[in-house]
Scaffold this active site. Structure first.
Site, PDB file in Angstrom:
ATOM      1  N   PRO A   1       0.848  -1.200   0.000  1.00  0.00           N
ATOM      2  CA  PRO A   1       0.000   0.000   0.000  1.00  0.00           C
ATOM      3  C   PRO A   1       0.873   1.236   0.000  1.00  0.00           C
ATOM      4  O   PRO A   1       1.770   1.371   0.836  1.00  0.00           O
ATOM      5  CB  PRO A   1      -0.795  -0.135   1.302  1.00  0.00           C
TER       6      PRO A   1
ATOM      7  N   GLN B   1      -6.252  -1.515   3.386  1.00  0.00           N
ATOM      8  CA  GLN B   1      -5.431  -1.140   4.532  1.00  0.00           C
ATOM      9  C   GLN B   1      -6.116  -0.022   5.301  1.00  0.00           C
ATOM     10  O   GLN B   1      -6.433   1.029   4.746  1.00  0.00           O
ATOM     11  CB  GLN B   1      -4.026  -0.683   4.139  1.00  0.00           C
TER      12      GLN B   1
ATOM     13  N   CYS C   1       3.269   3.278   9.124  1.00  0.00           N
ATOM     14  CA  CYS C   1       3.472   4.579   8.488  1.00  0.00           C
ATOM     15  C   CYS C   1       3.952   5.598   9.518  1.00  0.00           C
ATOM     16  O   CYS C   1       3.315   5.779  10.559  1.00  0.00           O
ATOM     17  CB  CYS C   1       2.177   5.058   7.846  1.00  0.00           C
TER      18      CYS C   1
ATOM     19  N   LYS D   1       0.558  -4.704   9.363  1.00  0.00           N
ATOM     20  CA  LYS D   1       1.805  -4.276   8.718  1.00  0.00           C
ATOM     21  C   LYS D   1       2.538  -3.346   9.670  1.00  0.00           C
ATOM     22  O   LYS D   1       1.967  -2.363  10.140  1.00  0.00           O
ATOM     23  CB  LYS D   1       1.531  -3.570   7.397  1.00  0.00           C
TER      24      LYS D   1
ATOM     25  N   HIS E   1       8.023  -4.547   7.648  1.00  0.00           N
ATOM     26  CA  HIS E   1       8.964  -3.679   6.953  1.00  0.00           C
ATOM     27  C   HIS E   1      10.273  -3.730   7.734  1.00  0.00           C
ATOM     28  O   HIS E   1      10.319  -3.327   8.896  1.00  0.00           O
ATOM     29  CB  HIS E   1       8.420  -2.256   6.896  1.00  0.00           C
TER      30      HIS E   1
ATOM     31  N   GLY F   1      12.772  -2.705   0.484  1.00  0.00           N
ATOM     32  CA  GLY F   1      13.976  -2.764  -0.322  1.00  0.00           C
ATOM     33  C   GLY F   1      14.088  -3.917  -1.291  1.00  0.00           C
ATOM     34  O   GLY F   1      15.175  -4.167  -1.821  1.00  0.00           O
TER      35      GLY F   1
ATOM     36  N   GLY G   1       7.296  -2.756  -2.992  1.00  0.00           N
ATOM     37  CA  GLY G   1       6.683  -1.441  -3.006  1.00  0.00           C
ATOM     38  C   GLY G   1       7.085  -0.606  -4.197  1.00  0.00           C
ATOM     39  O   GLY G   1       6.594  -0.780  -5.309  1.00  0.00           O
TER      40      GLY G   1
END
Length: 341
Positions: free
Chosen positions: A14, A67, A97, A136, A168, A210, A230
């Site tokens: 997302p 999400q 985020c 996430k 992440h 990455g 991503g």
């Protein structure tokens, strides 16, 4: 019979301002199996805003996950019920985020500091929907970046029924770094996610952060349950064309770039008829020819002409005309597939 659960083998992350409904339809012309995610949508936007604008999607996008951004368990549960009725395939809670706006609203990465809040939210959402509820998150935030804290976060949420965690592999700084810097400055720590998988083998752990291409994704799939790509999937979307064959084991060859554009055009035409400007749909295709002859012509034509009032499919045709046939009709890229030995 209930629908099969979406596979997390490969997914597209997302991304705010990027993975909107137009982007997802375009990505679906390249891959049938890859799981697609919406941009983060806050509970407030869903409960008090234009629901169709925030949640509307095309049936062609399946499998597609919503999400959510929020921290109030009751509001998240209500949004999960709404998303279920609309036909989404998964509900994902954003705990990763790091933007200031997200932190001030007590959701996003700052939730890693309150695992009990996340646990209550997951429990409430699971009670509200039969869909998978996933989380996430980062590997840490600010000074809460020890492996012990990460383990406690996952353990607490798992005890509330969380089964799938998209990790992440960077920590996040909630102050001092911009969201863009938080995607680049903190070092990638794949070893931390590997350790987490070893400690929680019963959980589904998806690696994010990455990953540049399908070859790298395949290497990570040797230990991870799935990989989320991503920015690479957005800047070079054609890498998704080989995913169904090379990661999901499908027999069909990848679509060509020409086939992908042609498959997208009926949707574009429908959106144009509904009053959407051409550039809103075509901006997601600008990287389709990344690294190929004709890429500059494609991007320049769409960028310079796509925003003009009345711009239509003729602009797309003109952009295609500047790309060599051998590029338009190539089926690739190809990565080596290990043979059983």
């Amino acid at each position: 019979m209930s629908a099969p659960l979406p596979s997390h083998t490969l997914s597209v992350a997302p991304m705010m301002d990027w993975t909107d409904r137009h982007c997802r339809v375009f990505h679906r012309t390249l891959t049938r199996r890859t799981l697609l995610y919406t941009e983060m949508v806050t509970t407030g936007a869903i409960l008090h805003g234009d629901r169709e604008r925030h949640l509307g999607f095309s049936g062609a996008e399946h499998p597609v996950a919503l999400q959510l951004g929020g921290s109030d368990a009751a509001a998240l549960a209500e949004c999960a019920r709404i998303a279920t009725d609309l036909g989404y395939d998964e509900i994902n809670l954003n705990c990763g985020c790091p933007s200031d706006r997200v932190s001030s609203g007590s959701f996003g990465a700052c939730l890693m500091g309150t695992p009990d809040v996340v646990a209550r939210a997951v429990e409430a959402m699971r009670a509200a929907t039969p869909l998978p509820v996933t989380v996430k998150h980062r590997i840490g935030i600010d000074d809460l970046d020890s492996y012990g804290h990460l383990r406690h976060f996952v353990e607490t949420v798992a005890a509330a029924g969380g089964e799938t965690f998209i990790v992440h592999a960077r920590k996040a700084w909630l102050s001092g770094l911009s969201p863009k810097e938080n995607r680049e400055v903190p070092p990638l720590r794949y070893d931390v996610v590997q350790r987490l998988k070893a400690d929680f083998p019963q959980l589904t752990l998806i690696l994010n952060g990455g990953v540049p291409d399908l070859a790298a994704a395949r290497r990570h799939l040797a230990w991870a349950d799935g990989v989320m790509i991503g920015r690479a999937a957005y800047s070079d979307p054609y890498l998704l064309a080989s995913a169904d064959r090379d990661l999901f084991g499908e027999s069909a060859e990848p679509v060509t770039r020409r086939e992908a554009v042609e498959a997208y055009l009926p949707y574009v035409a429908g959106q144009l008829a509904a009053g959407q400007p051409l550039n809103r749909m075509m901006k997601h295709t600008l990287g389709l020819f990344a690294g190929q002859p004709g890429a500059r012509h494609w991007k320049r034509t769409l960028s310079e002409q796509g925003h003009r009032p009345g711009a239509g499919l003729d602009v797309v045709r003109a952009a295609l005309a500047g790309v060599p046939d051998e590029v338009l009709d190539a089926r690739g890229p190809v990565i080596a597939v290990a043979q059983p030995g």
